[in-house]
Design a protein around this motif. Sequence first.
Motif, mmCIF file in Angstrom:
data_model
loop_
_atom_site.group_PDB
_atom_site.id
_atom_site.type_symbol
_atom_site.label_atom_id
_atom_site.label_comp_id
_atom_site.label_asym_id
_atom_site.label_seq_id
_atom_site.Cartn_x
_atom_site.Cartn_y
_atom_site.Cartn_z
ATOM 1 N N ASN A 77 1.052 -1.139 -0.027
ATOM 2 C CA ASN A 77 0.003 0.137 -0.052
ATOM 3 C C ASN A 77 0.807 1.039 0.137
ATOM 4 O O ASN A 77 2.193 0.942 0.050
ATOM 5 N N ASP A 78 0.430 2.577 0.100
ATOM 6 C CA ASP A 78 1.016 3.673 -0.055
ATOM 7 C C ASP A 78 2.069 3.795 1.183
ATOM 8 O O ASP A 78 3.201 4.129 0.836
ATOM 9 N N GLU A 79 1.606 3.459 2.393
ATOM 10 C CA GLU A 79 2.386 3.531 3.563
ATOM 11 C C GLU A 79 3.631 2.388 3.206
ATOM 12 O O GLU A 79 4.937 3.068 3.680
ATOM 13 N N PRO B 252 -3.144 1.471 -13.155
ATOM 14 C CA PRO B 252 -3.244 2.185 -11.609
ATOM 15 C C PRO B 252 -2.190 2.114 -10.956
ATOM 16 O O PRO B 252 -1.891 3.053 -10.253
ATOM 17 N N SER B 253 -1.399 0.886 -11.147
ATOM 18 C CA SER B 253 -0.268 0.881 -10.234
ATOM 19 C C SER B 253 0.819 1.804 -10.827
ATOM 20 O O SER B 253 1.709 2.201 -9.876
ATOM 21 N N LYS C 260 4.386 6.580 -9.818
ATOM 22 C CA LYS C 260 5.166 7.615 -10.562
ATOM 23 C C LYS C 260 5.738 8.604 -9.897
ATOM 24 O O LYS C 260 7.005 9.272 -10.248
ATOM 25 N N ARG C 261 5.191 8.970 -8.576
ATOM 26 C CA ARG C 261 5.855 9.872 -7.864
ATOM 27 C C ARG C 261 7.286 9.575 -7.226
ATOM 28 O O ARG C 261 7.861 10.513 -6.847
ATOM 29 N N PHE C 262 7.620 8.474 -7.524
ATOM 30 C CA PHE C 262 9.003 7.909 -7.092
ATOM 31 C C PHE C 262 10.131 8.046 -8.053
ATOM 32 O O PHE C 262 11.177 7.823 -7.876
#
Length: 514
Positions: free
Chosen positions: A308-310, A334-335, A340-342
């Motif tokens: 998950n995001d955490e 979706p994954s 992408k933010r990384f």
Amino acid sequence: MENISPTLQNIVSKYQGKPIFVIGKGPSLDAIDTSALPEGLIINLNDSERIVPGDVAIFSANWVRHSLQEHGFRSGYYLAGKPLPEEVSHEVLAPTPIELDHEDMNVLRLEKEEFFDESFVLLNAIKLALLAQKDAAEPLDVYFLGFDFSTQAASQTTKAGTDWSGTNANERAAIIAAQEHEFKQFVHYFEKADRLRLHHVGEASYSEFTPVAFNRTICGVGAPLASGPIDLKDPDRVLVVAEFTNNHLGDPERLVEMIERAKEAGADLIKVQKRDVDSFYTEEQLNSYYYSPFGKTLGDYRRGVELNDEMLELLDATCKKHDIEWFCSILDYPSYEALKRFNPRLIKIPSTISNHRDYQKALSEDYTGAVVVSTGYTEQEYVDHVMDTYKHNEAVYLLHCISAYPTPREACNIAVVGEYNALAREDKRIIPGYSSHDIGSVGCMLAVASGAKMLEKHVKLGDVDWVHFDKVALDLRTNEFAKFIQDVRIAEEMVGSGEKKILDCEHHKYAVKS
């Protein structure tokens, strides 16, 4: 000091200021390269000289004398609880004085100059270390090797052979529990490190070094750790990827431990996987039976082990902390958007989605970085598709793969790596590699010889029956993965540059008769 024999004094003084290595017989000794120990005083406890012959051996129990007589006396000197043959250099220790013969007086006896016949022989080893430090200007480092305090069936190093102690399982458990308790007492006692620095080597909570870290840090052996941003296209280095899949089990502590151990073992990169469970599978698939601690359906299992995001934030922060890069098998759009933010430098297209062509096309239109593509369960048509779909990406790591877990030897077909290497000569964006589902390191060593510049190997933390891919994975809690990397580096070294020339090590050429 008149109670200390001149022979013992001479042995100790020979290693003035050098480290001290106390040798036990625990299974962690299998993972330690004892042949590479730096110069220092080696102390054998009981009959551990059968594994690593030392300078001084210390024993009390009669079974040890029988073991030594059977296998030969290999230490330089003995502090013995029982008489030995005259030709063996030794002294027989006096019984512990009755006023000191209490378990809760171990530390008091430690500070007495005389050596007594101690059933807890580790006490005399530490006392010998104190003797060595007596005239030293600095505290001495004392490393305890093979002290696992284990009651499991495989509680001895494989090098130990027959267990001569004759104790049954219950007796052994009681003795070992008491010994571990006393050892921890000594660790606390020397916390100030003003005389001795005690270093336990193993996998316990109080261990200062794992065997892999000890090999690298103290013995100077093992694959060097990469530091800083890795050169993904370094022609002189095979990139070793620790493939986690979902073996972190969705557990933050387990994820962190896997990262730390993979880095310590010498991995260049870490790979995880990410999928949007509810859109990736059909409703029928999600509701199908699958046992796991998360429930009784495939959906329960997949949601339970998903990042998950955490967990992704934890993954990123931990990898940065330990200076190792990570990337991800991204199985759906979706994954991809979630990751992408990384700003990943690598994205993996696993064999699992080789037929998800629409997703791959959409990905290639948005992402131009390097892609890693496994070619399991595909034929040449898929390679053509990959090269066309990712023609605008900066690099394509083309990994030969067989989608069988485990892959039988006769099915590995490592020669395909050579074919990908030939493609790389024509298109410099291609980097050949091998995603290994075979057992052991031989397949990957052959892949290196065939031109592979990236290797993926599944890793795990112990055996977990209900996890996919677990049986082909190497255990990070043992020496398996570090040994695998060592084998890869040996293969890498032996392959060489490919340039044929006369080397300095060559000789023995006959002269031509005139």
